[in-house]
Write a protein that holds these residues in place. Sequence first.
Motif, short mmCIF file in Angstrom:
data_model
loop_
_atom_site.label_atom_id
_atom_site.label_comp_id
_atom_site.label_asym_id
_atom_site.label_seq_id
_atom_site.Cartn_x
_atom_site.Cartn_y
_atom_site.Cartn_z
N CYS A 228 -45.83 -62.82 -72.86
CA CYS A 228 -45.27 -64.16 -73.08
C CYS A 228 -46.34 -65.24 -73.17
O CYS A 228 -46.01 -66.43 -73.19
CB CYS A 228 -44.29 -64.49 -71.96
SG CYS A 228 -42.80 -63.47 -71.98
N THR A 229 -47.60 -64.85 -73.23
CA THR A 229 -48.70 -65.81 -73.37
C THR A 229 -49.26 -65.74 -74.78
O THR A 229 -49.59 -64.66 -75.25
CB THR A 229 -49.82 -65.49 -72.36
OG1 THR A 229 -49.28 -65.56 -71.03
CG2 THR A 229 -50.98 -66.46 -72.49
N ALA A 231 -46.76 -68.03 -75.83
CA ALA A 231 -45.39 -68.55 -75.96
C ALA A 231 -44.39 -67.42 -75.75
O ALA A 231 -44.64 -66.28 -76.15
CB ALA A 231 -45.19 -69.18 -77.34
N PRO A 232 -43.26 -67.72 -75.10
CA PRO A 232 -42.85 -69.02 -74.56
C PRO A 232 -43.47 -69.38 -73.22
O PRO A 232 -43.25 -70.46 -72.70
CB PRO A 232 -41.33 -68.85 -74.41
CG PRO A 232 -41.15 -67.40 -74.13
CD PRO A 232 -42.21 -66.69 -74.94
N GLY A 233 -44.28 -68.48 -72.65
CA GLY A 233 -44.91 -68.72 -71.35
C GLY A 233 -44.11 -68.11 -70.22
O GLY A 233 -42.97 -68.48 -69.99
#
Length: 310
Positions: A228-229, A231-233
């Motif tokens: 998720c890095t 995005a979205p985080g």
Amino acid sequence: MKLVFAGTPEVAVPALDALIASGRHEVAAVVTRPDAPAGRGRRLVASPVAERAEEAGIKVLKPARPRDEDFLARLREIAPDCCPVVAYGALLPKTALDVPARGWVNLHFSLLPAWRGAAPVQHAVMAGDEVTGASTFLIEEGLDSGPVYGVLTEEVRPTDTSGDLLTRLAFAGAGLLVATMDGIEGGTLHAVPQPADGVTLAPKITVEDAQVQWSAPALRVDRVVRGCTPAPGAWTLFRGERLKLIQAVPVLDRADLAPGELSAAKNNVYVGTGSHAVELLWVQPQGKKPMRAADWARGVRIVHGELLGS
């Protein structure tokens, strides 16, 4: 061939650059998503592909929907031989697919039929794939189901974020896309149907998907954070507010913490999971800039036994 290139985000720019530089094909126009609001002022900003095309003096088309008759009329007027696509971001109707004599050819960042959909790289990282790649295929009305022209493979490194992996695939895939255009034009390359077995789907990762579940094993937590890095985080809750997790690594020799339980030393911050602990290296509190996890922990003064998560 005369080409109309379709793409929108930064990841599509290397392919556009490679086609412009190829010298064998003419990029007659670019199709991209309409300008979108960005930044604190929410002013309209052109896509990275639009900006690069304008720098190169290439005509830019920004249809609200690719089925709009005005856009289809302009596409027919340009009369492209083929339309290469990289992360355009909108479904193409049959009326558009039928315009170029040699179709629309997509550069997709997976080894099809694995990870069909909007987020193949994120899903590959989150699933723990050791090898992924990129494929060029002829677009048809199904989801990433068309016959494949060519593939390349790429190792997924143990510390790769989806951003790291996608950057490498974008540049390697640019060469694959040019080679595919060359092969189609020269008549030396023919698309091969995808196998029926091995189909997996890669839908867009939502904010809800990116919430870390501390009851999961440490290896799963690591994959979610990396996948998720940027995005979205990946995120969790701390004292009722979101805490973004930028980097966390499993610590296989520590299993004394309950799921979500925090332990902070002078230079280290550990969190329990369903198996071993993970060490938080970089975090981003809500409304603040990214910071080292140890600095964050000193600032918030973690209480013994305090937990992350809901």
